[in-house]
Design an enzyme around this catalytic site. Structure first.
Site, mmCIF file in Angstrom:
data_model
loop_
_atom_site.group_PDB
_atom_site.id
_atom_site.type_symbol
_atom_site.label_atom_id
_atom_site.label_comp_id
_atom_site.label_asym_id
_atom_site.label_seq_id
_atom_site.Cartn_x
_atom_site.Cartn_y
_atom_site.Cartn_z
ATOM 1 N N LEU A 18 0.682 -1.261 -0.103
ATOM 2 C CA LEU A 18 -0.214 0.589 0.045
ATOM 3 C C LEU A 18 0.867 0.946 0.086
ATOM 4 C CD1 LEU A 18 -2.383 -0.631 2.455
ATOM 5 C CD2 LEU A 18 -2.531 -1.157 0.307
ATOM 6 N N ARG A 19 1.945 1.083 0.388
ATOM 7 C CA ARG A 19 2.981 2.598 0.360
ATOM 8 C C ARG A 19 2.853 3.154 1.413
ATOM 9 N NH1 ARG A 19 5.907 -1.028 -2.205
ATOM 10 N NH2 ARG A 19 6.572 -0.258 -4.518
ATOM 11 N N ASN A 43 7.517 -3.077 3.362
ATOM 12 C CA ASN A 43 8.272 -2.712 3.006
ATOM 13 C C ASN A 43 8.551 -1.648 2.106
ATOM 14 O OD1 ASN A 43 6.851 -3.955 0.891
ATOM 15 N ND2 ASN A 43 8.810 -3.193 -0.670
ATOM 16 N N HIS A 138 10.139 -13.908 0.326
ATOM 17 C CA HIS A 138 10.038 -13.445 -0.441
ATOM 18 C C HIS A 138 11.468 -14.336 -1.464
ATOM 19 C CE1 HIS A 138 11.326 -10.243 -4.344
ATOM 20 N NE2 HIS A 138 12.587 -11.401 -4.749
ATOM 21 N N HIS A 176 4.346 -14.728 -4.376
ATOM 22 C CA HIS A 176 4.288 -14.588 -5.773
ATOM 23 C C HIS A 176 5.004 -15.731 -6.218
ATOM 24 C CE1 HIS A 176 7.969 -12.430 -4.182
ATOM 25 N NE2 HIS A 176 7.118 -11.552 -4.243
ATOM 26 N N LEU A 221 9.213 -8.501 -9.362
ATOM 27 C CA LEU A 221 9.932 -9.717 -8.870
ATOM 28 C C LEU A 221 9.358 -10.288 -8.310
ATOM 29 C CD1 LEU A 221 13.328 -6.947 -8.180
ATOM 30 C CD2 LEU A 221 13.053 -9.197 -9.900
ATOM 31 N N ASP A 249 0.430 -8.688 -4.773
ATOM 32 C CA ASP A 249 1.771 -8.117 -5.007
ATOM 33 C C ASP A 249 1.732 -6.587 -5.682
ATOM 34 O OD1 ASP A 249 4.294 -7.637 -3.970
ATOM 35 O OD2 ASP A 249 4.895 -8.557 -6.524
ATOM 36 N N HIS A 253 4.982 2.181 -8.084
ATOM 37 C CA HIS A 253 5.476 3.171 -8.989
ATOM 38 C C HIS A 253 5.470 4.671 -9.164
ATOM 39 C CE1 HIS A 253 8.698 0.489 -6.585
ATOM 40 N NE2 HIS A 253 8.007 -0.922 -6.904
ATOM 41 N N ALA A 265 10.994 -2.030 -10.047
ATOM 42 C CA ALA A 265 10.241 -3.789 -10.268
ATOM 43 C C ALA A 265 8.923 -2.887 -9.446
ATOM 44 C CB ALA A 265 11.138 -4.820 -9.068
HETATM 45 O O1 DOR Z 1 7.936 -6.129 -8.262
HETATM 46 C C1 DOR Z 1 8.276 -5.936 -6.703
HETATM 47 N N1 DOR Z 1 7.077 -4.915 -6.200
HETATM 48 N N2 DOR Z 1 7.804 -7.224 -6.454
HETATM 49 C C2 DOR Z 1 9.134 -6.875 -5.178
HETATM 50 O O2 DOR Z 1 8.826 -7.996 -4.521
HETATM 51 C C3 DOR Z 1 8.423 -6.021 -4.560
HETATM 52 C C4 DOR Z 1 7.801 -4.933 -5.531
HETATM 53 C C5 DOR Z 1 7.316 -3.151 -4.517
HETATM 54 O O3 DOR Z 1 7.927 -3.285 -2.897
HETATM 55 O O4 DOR Z 1 7.791 -2.762 -5.147
HETATM 56 ZN ZN ZN Z 2 5.305 -7.755 -2.698
#
Ligand code: DOR
Ligand code: ZN
Length: 357
Positions: A18-19, A43, A138, A176, A221, A249, A253, A265
């Site tokens: 969700l950021r 993360n 992961h 994923h 990823l 997932d 961005h 990614a």
């Molecule tokens: O594609 C991805 N984006 N894979 C990840 O493991 C992290 C995620 C992200 O937080 O941008």
């Molecule tokens: Zn993820």
């Protein structure tokens, strides 16, 4: 289910980014639109490494839940080499703290504080096993010598197999999954091991990203693999096996960071994730198994009650906008500007098709 109309139990998203900050104004309504619960990844730029930090993050998310929407964020802790064992005790006492997430250091977005050697985490994993706190993986090695397309398969051999043996009762989710090897490993493993499958890994293979021009919005990823893997994932998702469940997932961005010489990614799938899963299941003639995959298997794995409310999907085309506002920038949703064949009738936030301008 019949004639282009599906009534099913409200689904959950068992893997979501969700950021933070202003981004939540975009991401939370998109996910709350049709998902009831979501496992929220930790993360952030400053990783969520304590239950106290997770509580604050959860409160920031809650502020952005649209009025009337019933959306329940289930939080995760970010595993580091030095996560105190006491945090696991606290996590096990906290009903909305669902799991701990393992990132290999440097493998993906905001993973610099991730695990450098799995042995460093053994005392924490031991306590997680004792207290039945699931570990979300992961599943890639971050090793310059290993080709990026092989990193998941190598992870299974080098890290996962020994982990499964060392901690025979630890519940694990291989997140994923992207390969035939991962699908096979999970299908044959015992019931404490599950796997999430994203909709973009079901829809696309690596040529979709790379042939005829590079499409940075499909870069994620673990990276998309060749088509035989996508087919294996489709077979796993539609198999009806309870260990496979939906986790989008969805990972937004800003456009400027995706369309860049060194792009990030992540695929932003939340705005139409459920509808796109429906599309895949329809193509596989398995719409009767969609509800299990998106609404039951994950809840059962996590020991949560299944949702009681229903949601209706209808086979009526609609178009996704080219972009959504995103924290002072823009984010491109998966299928931006294109047609989606299913749609949720009366989603919770009414935001399905807004926010394009
Ligand atoms: O594609 C991805 N984006 N894979 C990840 O493991 C992290 C995620 C992200 O937080 O941008
Ligand atoms: Zn993820």
């Amino acid at each position: 289910m019949s004639d282009g109309r599906i009534c099913m139990t409200r689904p959950d998203d068992w893997h979501l980014h969700l950021r933070d900050g202003a981004a939540l104004q975009t991401t939370v309504p998109h996910s709350a639109r049709c998902f009831r619960r979501a496992i929220v990844m930790p993360n952030l730029e400053t990783p969520v490494t304590s239950v106290a930090a997770a509580a604050q993050y959860r409160a920031r998310i809650a502020e952005q839940i649209p009025p009337g929407a019933d959306f329940v964020p289930l939080m995760t802790l970010y595993l580091t080499d030095t996560l105190p064992v006491a945090e696991i005790d606290e996590a096990a006492r906290t009903p909305w703290l669902a799991a701990v997430k393992y990132y290999p250091a440097g493998a993906t977005t905001n993973s610099a504080s991730g695990v450098t050697a799995i042995e460093n985490t053994w005392p924490v994993l031991e306590r997680m096993e004792q207290l039945d706190v699931p570990l979300l993986l992961h599943g890639e090695v971050n090793d310059a010598e290993i080709d990026i397309f092989d990193r998941e398969a190598v992870f299974i051999d080098r890290i996962l197999q020994p982990l499964v043996k060392r901690f025979p009762r630890l519940r694990l989710v291989l997140e994923h999954i992207t390969t035939r090897e991962a699908a096979q490993f999970v299908a044959e493993a015992d019931a404490r091991i599950g796997a999430t499958i994203t909709v973009h890994h079901l829809l696309f293979e690596r040529s979709d990203m790379l042939a005829g021009g590079i499409r940075p919005h499909l870069y994620c990823l673990p990276v998309l693999k060749r088509d035989l893997h996508r087919k294996a994932l489709r077979a796993a998702a539609t198999s009806g096996k309870r260990r496979f469940f939906a986790g989008t997932d969805s990972a937004p961005h800003p456009v400027t960071q995706k369309e860049s010489a060194c792009g990030c990614a992540g695929v932003y799938s939340a705005p139409a994730a459920l509808e796109l899963y429906a599309e895949v299941f329809e193509q596989e003639q398995a719409l009767d198994r969609l509800e299990g995959f998106v609404s039951f298997h994950g809840a059962d794995f996590y020991g949560q009650e299944r949702n009681s409310e229903c949601i209706e999907l209808v086979r009526e085309p609609w178009s996704l906008p080219d972009w959504h506002d995103f924290s002072g920038d823009r984010v491109k949703p998966l299928r931006a500007g294109e047609t989606v064949h299913w749609q949720v009738r009366d989603g919770q936030s009414g935001l399905a098709r807004s926010n394009a301008s």
